[in-house]
Design a protein around this motif. Structure first.
Motif, PDB file in Angstrom:
ATOM      1  N   THR A   1       0.616   6.308  -7.973  1.00  0.00           N
ATOM      2  CA  THR A   1       2.050   6.531  -7.808  1.00  0.00           C
ATOM      3  C   THR A   1       2.323   7.537  -6.693  1.00  0.00           C
ATOM      4  O   THR A   1       1.674   8.572  -6.633  1.00  0.00           O
ATOM      5  CB  THR A   1       2.657   7.036  -9.128  1.00  0.00           C
ATOM      6  N   GLN A   2       3.257   7.178  -5.851  1.00  0.00           N
ATOM      7  CA  GLN A   2       3.669   8.102  -4.785  1.00  0.00           C
ATOM      8  C   GLN A   2       5.096   8.582  -5.024  1.00  0.00           C
ATOM      9  O   GLN A   2       5.916   7.863  -5.588  1.00  0.00           O
ATOM     10  CB  GLN A   2       3.649   7.398  -3.425  1.00  0.00           C
ATOM     11  N   ILE A   3       5.355   9.798  -4.558  1.00  0.00           N
ATOM     12  CA  ILE A   3       6.732  10.267  -4.436  1.00  0.00           C
ATOM     13  C   ILE A   3       7.023  10.041  -2.970  1.00  0.00           C
ATOM     14  O   ILE A   3       6.571  10.794  -2.108  1.00  0.00           O
ATOM     15  CB  ILE A   3       6.843  11.763  -4.773  1.00  0.00           C
TER      16      ILE A   3
ATOM     17  N   PHE B   1      -0.490   0.112  -4.103  1.00  0.00           N
ATOM     18  CA  PHE B   1      -1.700  -0.622  -4.467  1.00  0.00           C
ATOM     19  C   PHE B   1      -2.664  -0.661  -3.289  1.00  0.00           C
ATOM     20  O   PHE B   1      -2.267  -1.028  -2.179  1.00  0.00           O
ATOM     21  CB  PHE B   1      -1.326  -2.054  -4.867  1.00  0.00           C
ATOM     22  N   ARG B   2      -3.890  -0.272  -3.510  1.00  0.00           N
ATOM     23  CA  ARG B   2      -4.885  -0.343  -2.426  1.00  0.00           C
ATOM     24  C   ARG B   2      -6.198  -0.859  -2.997  1.00  0.00           C
ATOM     25  O   ARG B   2      -6.705  -0.311  -3.971  1.00  0.00           O
ATOM     26  CB  ARG B   2      -5.080   1.042  -1.776  1.00  0.00           C
ATOM     27  N   ASP B   3      -6.674  -1.909  -2.380  1.00  0.00           N
ATOM     28  CA  ASP B   3      -7.890  -2.551  -2.882  1.00  0.00           C
ATOM     29  C   ASP B   3      -9.093  -1.945  -2.176  1.00  0.00           C
ATOM     30  O   ASP B   3      -9.623  -2.510  -1.236  1.00  0.00           O
ATOM     31  CB  ASP B   3      -7.796  -4.063  -2.622  1.00  0.00           C
TER      32      ASP B   3
ATOM     33  N   GLN C   1       0.850  -1.192   0.000  1.00  0.00           N
ATOM     34  CA  GLN C   1       0.000   0.000   0.000  1.00  0.00           C
ATOM     35  C   GLN C   1       0.880   1.234   0.000  1.00  0.00           C
ATOM     36  O   GLN C   1       0.458   2.319  -0.392  1.00  0.00           O
ATOM     37  CB  GLN C   1      -0.907  -0.012   1.223  1.00  0.00           C
ATOM     38  N   SER C   2       2.101   1.058   0.468  1.00  0.00           N
ATOM     39  CA  SER C   2       3.151   2.070   0.359  1.00  0.00           C
ATOM     40  C   SER C   2       4.419   1.375   0.848  1.00  0.00           C
ATOM     41  O   SER C   2       4.333   0.351   1.532  1.00  0.00           O
ATOM     42  CB  SER C   2       2.843   3.287   1.217  1.00  0.00           C
ATOM     43  N   PRO C   3       5.592   1.909   0.532  1.00  0.00           N
ATOM     44  CA  PRO C   3       6.824   1.241   1.009  1.00  0.00           C
ATOM     45  C   PRO C   3       7.178   1.663   2.430  1.00  0.00           C
ATOM     46  O   PRO C   3       8.353   1.671   2.787  1.00  0.00           O
ATOM     47  CB  PRO C   3       7.895   1.735   0.026  1.00  0.00           C
ATOM     48  N   GLN C   4       6.188   1.990   3.252  1.00  0.00           N
ATOM     49  CA  GLN C   4       6.426   2.601   4.554  1.00  0.00           C
ATOM     50  C   GLN C   4       7.504   1.888   5.387  1.00  0.00           C
ATOM     51  O   GLN C   4       8.471   2.510   5.807  1.00  0.00           O
ATOM     52  CB  GLN C   4       5.116   2.659   5.345  1.00  0.00           C
ATOM     53  N   THR C   5       7.338   0.589   5.629  1.00  0.00           N
ATOM     54  CA  THR C   5       8.298  -0.054   6.538  1.00  0.00           C
ATOM     55  C   THR C   5       9.680  -0.160   5.880  1.00  0.00           C
ATOM     56  O   THR C   5      10.697  -0.029   6.554  1.00  0.00           O
ATOM     57  CB  THR C   5       7.815  -1.443   6.982  1.00  0.00           C
ATOM     58  N   PHE C   6       9.700  -0.338   4.568  1.00  0.00           N
ATOM     59  CA  PHE C   6      11.010  -0.444   3.900  1.00  0.00           C
ATOM     60  C   PHE C   6      11.793   0.857   3.999  1.00  0.00           C
ATOM     61  O   PHE C   6      12.997   0.855   4.207  1.00  0.00           O
ATOM     62  CB  PHE C   6      10.839  -0.847   2.430  1.00  0.00           C
ATOM     63  N   LYS C   7      11.070   1.984   3.830  1.00  0.00           N
ATOM     64  CA  LYS C   7      11.846   3.230   3.881  1.00  0.00           C
ATOM     65  C   LYS C   7      12.344   3.485   5.294  1.00  0.00           C
ATOM     66  O   LYS C   7      13.423   4.040   5.479  1.00  0.00           O
ATOM     67  CB  LYS C   7      11.067   4.404   3.300  1.00  0.00           C
ATOM     68  N   GLN C   8      11.595   3.036   6.281  1.00  0.00           N
ATOM     69  CA  GLN C   8      12.080   3.193   7.647  1.00  0.00           C
ATOM     70  C   GLN C   8      13.299   2.294   7.884  1.00  0.00           C
ATOM     71  O   GLN C   8      14.250   2.698   8.533  1.00  0.00           O
ATOM     72  CB  GLN C   8      10.960   2.887   8.630  1.00  0.00           C
TER      73      GLN C   8
ATOM     74  N   LEU D   1      -4.834   7.314  12.901  1.00  0.00           N
ATOM     75  CA  LEU D   1      -5.364   8.207  11.878  1.00  0.00           C
ATOM     76  C   LEU D   1      -4.453   8.193  10.657  1.00  0.00           C
ATOM     77  O   LEU D   1      -4.905   8.236   9.523  1.00  0.00           O
ATOM     78  CB  LEU D   1      -5.451   9.625  12.437  1.00  0.00           C
ATOM     79  N   HIS D   2      -3.173   8.108  10.893  1.00  0.00           N
ATOM     80  CA  HIS D   2      -2.210   8.095   9.790  1.00  0.00           C
ATOM     81  C   HIS D   2      -1.773   6.662   9.553  1.00  0.00           C
ATOM     82  O   HIS D   2      -2.283   5.981   8.696  1.00  0.00           O
ATOM     83  CB  HIS D   2      -1.058   9.045  10.140  1.00  0.00           C
ATOM     84  N   HIS D   3      -0.822   6.172  10.317  1.00  0.00           N
ATOM     85  CA  HIS D   3      -0.488   4.744  10.351  1.00  0.00           C
ATOM     86  C   HIS D   3       0.215   4.452  11.667  1.00  0.00           C
ATOM     87  O   HIS D   3       0.579   5.385  12.389  1.00  0.00           O
ATOM     88  CB  HIS D   3       0.302   4.293   9.117  1.00  0.00           C
ATOM     89  N   PRO D   4       0.411   3.175  12.003  1.00  0.00           N
ATOM     90  CA  PRO D   4       0.888   2.852  13.360  1.00  0.00           C
ATOM     91  C   PRO D   4       2.326   3.273  13.626  1.00  0.00           C
ATOM     92  O   PRO D   4       2.797   3.099  14.752  1.00  0.00           O
ATOM     93  CB  PRO D   4       0.792   1.318  13.413  1.00  0.00           C
TER      94      PRO D   4
ATOM     95  N   ILE E   1       6.772  12.275  11.625  1.00  0.00           N
ATOM     96  CA  ILE E   1       7.983  11.847  12.321  1.00  0.00           C
ATOM     97  C   ILE E   1       7.611  10.482  12.900  1.00  0.00           C
ATOM     98  O   ILE E   1       6.522  10.302  13.437  1.00  0.00           O
ATOM     99  CB  ILE E   1       8.371  12.849  13.435  1.00  0.00           C
ATOM    100  N   ARG E   2       8.540   9.532  12.730  1.00  0.00           N
ATOM    101  CA  ARG E   2       8.197   8.149  13.090  1.00  0.00           C
ATOM    102  C   ARG E   2       8.632   7.809  14.503  1.00  0.00           C
ATOM    103  O   ARG E   2       9.518   8.453  15.069  1.00  0.00           O
ATOM    104  CB  ARG E   2       8.888   7.153  12.145  1.00  0.00           C
ATOM    105  N   ILE E   3       8.039   6.732  14.968  1.00  0.00           N
ATOM    106  CA  ILE E   3       8.529   6.131  16.202  1.00  0.00           C
ATOM    107  C   ILE E   3       9.829   5.397  15.841  1.00  0.00           C
ATOM    108  O   ILE E   3       9.871   4.706  14.820  1.00  0.00           O
ATOM    109  CB  ILE E   3       7.486   5.123  16.733  1.00  0.00           C
TER     110      ILE E   3
HETATM  111  N1  ASP Z   1       3.285   5.859   3.858  1.00  0.00           N
HETATM  112  C1  ASP Z   1       2.478   7.024   4.079  1.00  0.00           C
HETATM  113  C2  ASP Z   1       1.283   7.012   3.131  1.00  0.00           C
HETATM  114  O1  ASP Z   1       1.253   6.296   2.163  1.00  0.00           O
HETATM  115  C3  ASP Z   1       3.216   8.300   3.871  1.00  0.00           C
HETATM  116  C4  ASP Z   1       4.252   8.553   4.916  1.00  0.00           C
HETATM  117  O2  ASP Z   1       3.942   8.475   6.095  1.00  0.00           O
HETATM  118  O3  ASP Z   1       5.378   8.863   4.532  1.00  0.00           O
HETATM  119  O4  ASP Z   1       0.351   7.781   3.341  1.00  0.00           O
END
Ligand code: ASP
Length: 585
Positions: free
Chosen positions: A232-234, A218-220, A194-201, A443-446, A484-486
């Motif tokens: 597509t995300q930047i 990808f989001r179903d 759904q996004s590369p969130q954990t990989f970028k962290q 609200l955003h992600h965990p 800003i992440r945990i």
């Molecule tokens: N992964 C998040 C999203 O797709 C963006 C982010 O927190 O960088 O909304």
């Protein structure tokens, strides 16, 4: 090369040169012994002329060419007697001496014009023809310029583009995953990100320090207008930063993109807190192109004996500047607008600020001139303005007024597509309570961290904790968001717990991330922008489909290749599926 020039290139100074052009037949006009053809390629249109007296056989062939035939022509560039100032090549034409038909074409299912006669579904089915249209082609070129500007800017700022995998394990970002069955691991599935969130962290833990990727996600999701199942995300992430470092870095990026693609200076981007955005505009992605901000008028509207206001949690007004010119009919239309079931207001109260300094409201029975003057004062309204008021339960009224504000903005011509106003919205709530599942949801992600000073509230009043998260909105559209992440294992565990994950579930799903946090995770944060939305904004179009080369329709179908589709027996067998039921074993 089969050609010496392209169809958008030749000018008056080329008169006298010989040229060879290739392209598609846009249009043919026959005038007895003279035939003109508009030849088109990606770069433009050039007029060809064929003269029966000079070459009868070739003239005959030219007259037989249909729309969209592919041809190569050689000839001389000559000055046109009848110039066309609408075409950059309009001063010249080609007197053709050689004509080669490279390929024939069926009559296209719609006209290749700016205002085509083809409906959207037909154009999607024949997207390869649709892309021949100038508008679509220009949108794709604009998108290319946009990604080029992004890559150049980020590279110059030391960001490294790293690819992350598409076949991964499910990550919760609020939507359903698309899944891919694994042939070698029967009964097991990959999920598409759904996004590369954990990989970028994880890349931050690796010390990559500054990462970006222009990446498919990808989001179903269920049917929603203008959503694509793949988009597509930047995607960006940085180490050793605080919120304001991220905001200023990406404010720089977005401003650069606007100057590079549109030559527009977005100016400094204001920062609003979530609370402020909701109080002033009733939206966490306010359209800042116009004012008409909310005026909270409980103080002056309550206690005058008007039951609807008196029993309301919130009485909110907006001042439509110059709106006294609205006719009764227009006001009725606004009332109908807010009463539509999607918006759900019970009614709309108005107060005209007459030119002579008096007031005329729809609730004159309850409010005398002095009371209405107090409304006007609270709304900064003067003669010639119009005040609209909604009241009721706070959450609902705020949404309704937001809809009305946007609608009035449109009606009053305050939402010019060629004007761009951005803002940041920060300090979103960290979690929200979901009545159905009786749990808190991120609200955003965990992986978003709470604001440090609210950390203790996680234990006592989680709903009031602010997240160290931010969104960017342009013209009322959310174009990016991040946080800003945990980066601390204990806090991450606490967050999972708050979101209702058992320790085991958290370990199973995110063990890799929590382990990584034990090997020297730097403080980090990032953001992702929606490339399709940004491109659509810059292109001045409402729909992201217009800036995607091969989009899917609202039901997630690709009408051109006809996907999704069934698999053949062999493929199903390979996956260990039961052929009779076509279900997984
Ligand atoms: N992964 C998040 C999203 O797709 C963006 C982010 O927190 O960088 O909304």
């Amino acid at each position: 090369m089969l050609r010496t020039h392209n169809c958008g290139e030749l000018r008056i100074e080329h008169v006298g040169t010989q040229t060879t052009l290739c392209g598609w037949i846009q249009r043919r006009r026959d005038f007895g012994s003279l035939t003109f053809i508009d030849l088109r390629d990606r770069y433009g249109i050039t007029q060809l002329s064929f003269n029966e007296e000079q070459n009868a056989e070739m003239h005959e062939t030219a007259r037989s060419l249909g729309r969209e035939f592919v041809v190569a022509v050689t000839g001389n560039v000559v000055e046109r007697s009848n110039k066309n100032d609408k075409l950059p090549t309009g001063d010249i034409e080609i007197e053709v001496t050689e004509l080669k038909v490279l390929n024939e074409a069926l009559v296209p299912p719609f006209t290749i014009e700016d205002d085509t006669d083809g409906g959207e579904e037909l154009r999607m089915k024949y997207r390869y023809i649709d892309i021949r249209r100038r508008k679509v082609r220009e949108n794709l070129v604009l998108r290319h310029k946009l990604t080029q500007a992004l890559r150049n800017h980020l590279s110059a700022e030391d960001f490294v583009e790293v690819e992350t995998p598409y076949l991964i394990k499910s990550t919760p970002e609020g939507a359903r995953d698309f899944v891919v069955p694994s042939r070698l691991n029967e009964g097991q599935f990959y999920a598409l990100p759904q996004s590369p969130q954990t990989f970028k962290q994880l890349l931050m833990v690796s010390g990559m320090d500054r990462y970006f990727q222009i990446v498919k996600c990808f989001r179903d999701e269920d049917f929603r207008a203008d959503r694509q199942p793949e988009f597509t995300q930047i995607d960006c992430e940085m180490s050793f930063v605080e919120r304001d470092d991220v905001l200023s870095t990406f404010e720089g990026l977005i401003r650069k993109v606007f100057t590079k693609t549109k030559n527009i200076d977005l100016g400094e981007i204001p920062i609003l807190t979530y609370q402020e955005a909701m109080d002033r505009f009733g939206s966490d992605k306010p359209d800042m192109r116009f004012g008409m901000e909310f005026c909270h008028i409980n103080d002056v509207a309550q206690g005058e004996g008007f039951g609807i206001f008196d029993s309301a949690e919130l009485v909110v007004a907006i001042n439509a500047k110059g709106g006294n010119a609205f006719t009764r009919k227009q006001i009725d239309a606004f009332t109908d607008y807010v009463k539509r079931p999607q918006i759900g207001a019970k009614g709309l109260i108005y107060c005209r600020c007459n030119d002579d300094g008096t007031y005329k409201s729809s609730v004159d029975k309850f409010f005398d001139q002095d009371a209405l003057a107090a409304w006007a004062k609270a709304c900064d309204a003067e003669a010639g303005d119009m005040i609209f008021v909604l009241s009721g339960n706070r959450g609902e009224v705020v949404n309704q007024m937001n809809e009305l504000r946007l609608h009035l903005g449109t009606e009053l011509g305050l939402r010019d597509r060629n004007e761009f106003k951005a803002c940041w919205v920060v300090d979103f709530p960290l979690v929200e309570w979901d009545e159905d599942s009786k749990r808190f949801h991120a609200l955003h992600h965990p992986f978003t961290s709470p604001i440090a000073e609210d950390r203790a509230l996680m234990e006592t009043d989680p709903g009031s904790v602010r997240a160290n998260a931010y969104d960017m909105a342009i013209n009322g559209m959310e174009v990016g968001g991040g946080s800003i992440r945990i980066h601390d294992k204990k806090l991450q565990s606490r967050m999972f717990e708050l979101l209702g994950f058992s320790e085991q579930e958290a370990r199973e799903q995110f063990g890799f991330l929590m382990n990584a946090f034990e090997y020297g995770a730097p403080p980090h944060g990032g953001i992702a922008f929606g490339l399709d939305r940004l491109a659509a904004l810059l292109a001045g179009t409402e729909s992201i489909r217009d800036v995607i080369a091969f989009p899917k329709n609202n039901m997630g179908r690709d009408l051109m290749i006809d996907a999704p589709a069934e698999l053949n027996t062999q493929q199903l067998e390979d996956l260990g599926w039961d052929l009779a039921t076509k279900k997984g074993s």
